[in-house]
Design an enzyme around this catalytic site. Structure first.
Site, PDB file in Angstrom:
ATOM      1  N   GLN A 147      40.066  -4.428  -5.303  1.00  0.00           N
ATOM      2  CA  GLN A 147      40.858  -3.986  -4.155  1.00  0.00           C
ATOM      3  C   GLN A 147      40.785  -5.021  -3.029  1.00  0.00           C
ATOM      4  O   GLN A 147      39.703  -5.482  -2.665  1.00  0.00           O
ATOM      5  CB  GLN A 147      40.355  -2.613  -3.673  1.00  0.00           C
ATOM      6  CG  GLN A 147      41.158  -2.011  -2.538  1.00  0.00           C
ATOM      7  CD  GLN A 147      42.565  -1.594  -2.939  1.00  0.00           C
ATOM      8  OE1 GLN A 147      42.855  -1.317  -4.099  1.00  0.00           O
ATOM      9  NE2 GLN A 147      43.463  -1.550  -1.968  1.00  0.00           N
ATOM     10  N   LYS A 164      44.119   5.774  -7.064  1.00  0.00           N
ATOM     11  CA  LYS A 164      44.271   5.022  -8.315  1.00  0.00           C
ATOM     12  C   LYS A 164      43.471   5.688  -9.424  1.00  0.00           C
ATOM     13  O   LYS A 164      43.956   5.885 -10.539  1.00  0.00           O
ATOM     14  CB  LYS A 164      43.817   3.561  -8.120  1.00  0.00           C
ATOM     15  CG  LYS A 164      44.848   2.717  -7.374  1.00  0.00           C
ATOM     16  CD  LYS A 164      44.330   1.341  -6.969  1.00  0.00           C
ATOM     17  CE  LYS A 164      45.378   0.650  -6.102  1.00  0.00           C
ATOM     18  NZ  LYS A 164      44.923  -0.593  -5.482  1.00  0.00           N
ATOM     19  N   ASP A 183      46.737  -6.735 -11.642  1.00  0.00           N
ATOM     20  CA  ASP A 183      47.338  -7.006 -10.336  1.00  0.00           C
ATOM     21  C   ASP A 183      48.282  -8.211 -10.395  1.00  0.00           C
ATOM     22  O   ASP A 183      49.026  -8.474  -9.446  1.00  0.00           O
ATOM     23  CB  ASP A 183      46.227  -7.351  -9.336  1.00  0.00           C
ATOM     24  CG  ASP A 183      46.059  -6.306  -8.258  1.00  0.00           C
ATOM     25  OD1 ASP A 183      46.976  -5.494  -8.083  1.00  0.00           O
ATOM     26  OD2 ASP A 183      45.008  -6.325  -7.613  1.00  0.00           O
TER      27      ASP A 183
HETATM   28  N1  GUN Z   1      45.592  -3.876  -1.357  1.00  0.00           N
HETATM   29  C1  GUN Z   1      46.821  -3.419  -0.994  1.00  0.00           C
HETATM   30  N2  GUN Z   1      47.657  -3.468  -2.050  1.00  0.00           N
HETATM   31  C2  GUN Z   1      46.941  -3.952  -3.096  1.00  0.00           C
HETATM   32  C3  GUN Z   1      47.260  -4.223  -4.464  1.00  0.00           C
HETATM   33  O1  GUN Z   1      48.387  -4.029  -4.935  1.00  0.00           O
HETATM   34  N3  GUN Z   1      46.247  -4.746  -5.204  1.00  0.00           N
HETATM   35  C4  GUN Z   1      45.010  -4.963  -4.690  1.00  0.00           C
HETATM   36  N4  GUN Z   1      44.099  -5.464  -5.510  1.00  0.00           N
HETATM   37  N5  GUN Z   1      44.685  -4.720  -3.442  1.00  0.00           N
HETATM   38  C5  GUN Z   1      45.653  -4.215  -2.645  1.00  0.00           C
END
Ligand code: GUN
Length: 296
Positions: free
Chosen positions: A99, A55, A122
């Site tokens: 996350q 990311k 998100d």
């Molecule tokens: N863990 C796996 N996919 C995601 C996501 O799209 N957002 C977040 N915050 N955590 C994740």
């Protein structure tokens, strides 16, 4: 027999990131605005560490500001919430992502509730979930958004199609069902307690698998010619027993690809299907949030 067309999520994500890079350059040039994304990783989960690193790299490659906060798993909840609140107040940050999953000791709902909904890239805050459910402009969860972009590119108008979604998570299943409804699909939500899941799936024109169980959806669950969106990312032992014995792994989806590709009309592979779209849509959401906050 002809095989299903593979939906190339990697190529789609590459071109989306290319467009976003140009848009970010224009925002800097014309408005002095650099969109900024802050990612918070708590603990040492190996898969999460890889996601968070990617990311950060892709955010920078697009010309945006990337900030990563790494906290120990023993961080008190109040300290994590205080960090989120500091980022809410930071004018250089337009997107905040915590996350998931958080270590068990944390209350994820409370942490997500602390994020300013305007910076919730998100789309997990109850305000954004509610806006999405009531057809109002919302920040939309990234994997559902990416899946819909691929579906609309593959099929065009989705009106009247029967979509079956397997999985009812807040992150994927529920929001993707909302987006399919908005696109005029007839939507059936299925999950681990659904009776005769295989027969239900055979009725689907669009089948979305988001259960997190390796290769659960078999070829004979799929209606001939259907479009299959495989959201799963599951690590399993390597095919070769000698390599598996050494601990080598491979990544598979929630769909048994080798069987499904013989029946479906179009299908997303794993890897290279939905996965690359998730980060590209996170970058898109960060640009969207920055423009809304700056009233551009
Ligand atoms: N863990 C796996 N996919 C995601 C996501 O799209 N957002 C977040 N915050 N955590 C994740």
């Amino acid at each position: 027999m002809t095989e299903a067309q593979r939906i190339d999520g990697k190529a789609f994500a590459d071109s989306l990131r290319g467009r976003l890079t140009q848009e970010v350059a224009a925002l800097k040039r014309d408005h002095g605005l650099t969109p900024g994304l802050a990612v918070i990783l708590v603990g040492e989960d190996p898969a999460s560490q890889i996601y968070v690193r990617n990311k950060g790299l892709q955010t920078e490659a697009c010309g945006m500001l990337s900030v990563t906060h790494r906290l120990s798993a023993t961080t008190p909840q109040a300290e994590l919430v205080a960090l989120v609140e500091a980022l809410n107040a930071d004018a250089t940050i337009h997107g905040i992502l915590v996350q998931l999953p958080l270590p068990d000791s944390f209350d994820s709902d409370a942490v997500i509730a602390a994020i300013d909904p305007a910076k919730d890239v998100d789309g997990l805050h109850v305000v954004n979930a509610g806006l999405l459910a009531t057809n109002q402009p919302a920040l939309t969860p990234c994997t559902p958004l990416g899946s819909m972009l691929l579906l609309k590119d593959a099929l065009g108008d989705l009106t009247g199609l029967h979509a079956v979604v397997i999985g009812r998570s807040n992150l994927v299943g529920k929001p993707i069902a909302q987006l399919l409804l908005q696109a005029n699909c007839t939507v059936t939500m299925a999950h681990s307690r659904t009776r005769d899941l295989a027969a239900l799936c055979r009725q689907a024109d669009i089948l979305v698998a988001a259960v997190g169980r390796p290769e659960m959806v078999r070829g004979d669950w799929i209606k001939p010619g259907a479009t299959v969106i495989d959201v799963g990312i599951n690590r399993v032992p390597a095919r070769d027993p000698a390599l598996a014995a050494e601990g080598k792994t491979r990544v598979v989806g929630d769909v048994a690809f080798d069987e499904a590709v013989k029946v479906a009309g179009q299908i997303t592979p794993v890897p290279g299907g939905v996965g690359p779209m998730t980060i590209a849509c996170l970058l898109q959401n960060t640009v969207t949030a920055a423009k809304r906050i700056a009233k551009i």
